[in-house]
Scaffold this motif. Structure first.
Motif, PDB file in Angstrom:
ATOM      1  N   TRP A 182      -1.565  -4.901   1.488  1.00 49.12           N
ATOM      2  CA  TRP A 182      -2.474  -5.367   1.073  1.00 49.12           C
ATOM      3  C   TRP A 182      -3.529  -6.709   0.833  1.00 49.12           C
ATOM      4  CZ3 TRP A 182      -6.198  -1.830   1.573  1.00 49.12           C
ATOM      5  CH2 TRP A 182      -5.727  -0.130   1.347  1.00 49.12           C
ATOM      6  N   MET A 194      -5.237  -4.881   5.846  1.00 48.71           N
ATOM      7  CA  MET A 194      -3.902  -4.569   5.565  1.00 48.71           C
ATOM      8  C   MET A 194      -3.113  -5.746   7.077  1.00 48.71           C
ATOM      9  SD  MET A 194      -3.315  -0.455   4.412  1.00 48.71           S
ATOM     10  CE  MET A 194      -4.910  -0.351   5.864  1.00 48.71           C
ATOM     11  N   ASN A 246       1.357  -0.879   0.002  1.00 42.55           N
ATOM     12  CA  ASN A 246      -0.425   0.023   0.028  1.00 42.55           C
ATOM     13  C   ASN A 246       0.689   1.122   0.145  1.00 42.55           C
ATOM     14  OD1 ASN A 246      -2.084   2.225   0.324  1.00 42.55           O
ATOM     15  ND2 ASN A 246      -2.591   0.853   2.497  1.00 42.55           N
TER      16      ASN A 246
END
Length: 206
Positions: free
Chosen positions: A122, A127, A106
């Motif tokens: 991700w 996450m 990310n």
């Protein structure tokens, strides 16, 4: 506070629970031979060596609702933002998570605001935060349970668990099947953090 086993009473399934849709999990191909289906012992073994029945999910729900009503519930939870995993070497962990599991970084998350190296990955809409820090837990496999379901772990869903099991087999990464009989497997990253992966879109209800 009254203990769980003492306070729980047998109760019929609530309307909410009865209205939930349950989907049959997809069949795992035979090539993922390690994904076995075994049923757990529905009893809890006491220190004395005897067994007592385990509370059902409905009974535990009754208990939790009673606690919430007694204590009040002033919070509006929004969901799980991320889970944090400690790693010894960030590059080694990225090779595992990105190179083998196919996760992506990310890039919108800041990587220079914390006093240690790390990365945000991700995994669908959620996450994993990798943190390169000294680990307070033992990372030697001999010091952890063989089955990751008996250790601290996260659980994520996947459409089909068979290709993942095949990849783990290819790279000689040890994994074990869920003891509940679901098409799910447990494996560890290079720092012995445990990941459970369950199959089917209804995986939160199975």
């Amino acid at each position: 506070m009254i203990g769980l086993s003492a306070q729980i009473v047998y109760a019929p399934r609530t309307a909410l629970a009865a209205s939930r849709k349950h989907f049959a999990p997809r069949v795992v191909p035979a090539k993922a031979s390690k994904v076995l289906r075994s049923r757990p012992d529905p009893r809890t073994k006491l220190n004395s060596g005897t067994y007592q029945p385990r509370p059902t999910s409905v009974q535990r729900a009754v208990f939790c609702r009673a606690q919430a009503n007694a204590e009040g519930s002033p919070f509006s939870w929004q969901g799980l933002h991320h889970c944090g995993f400690i790693c010894e070497n960030l590059e080694r962990s990225l090779e595992f998570y990105c190179g083998k599991l196919g996760l992506e970084i990310n890039e919108s998350r800041p990587d220079d605001k914390l006093p240690y190296r790390g990365a945000w990955l991700w995994i669908a809409d959620d996450m994993i935060h990798l943190m390169e820090l000294p680990n307070p837990d033992p990372t030697e496999l001999s010091a952890r349970p063989d089955h990751g379901g008996r250790d601290r772990h996260i659980c994520v869903g996947i459409e089909d668990v068979a290709p993942l099991a095949a990849m783990l087999d290819k790279h000689n990464i040890h994994y074990t099947a869920s003891k509940s009989g679901r098409p799910a497997i447990f494996f560890r990253d290079p720092d012995s953090n445990t990941i459970e992966v369950g199959q089917a879109l209804s995986w939160k209800n199975n």
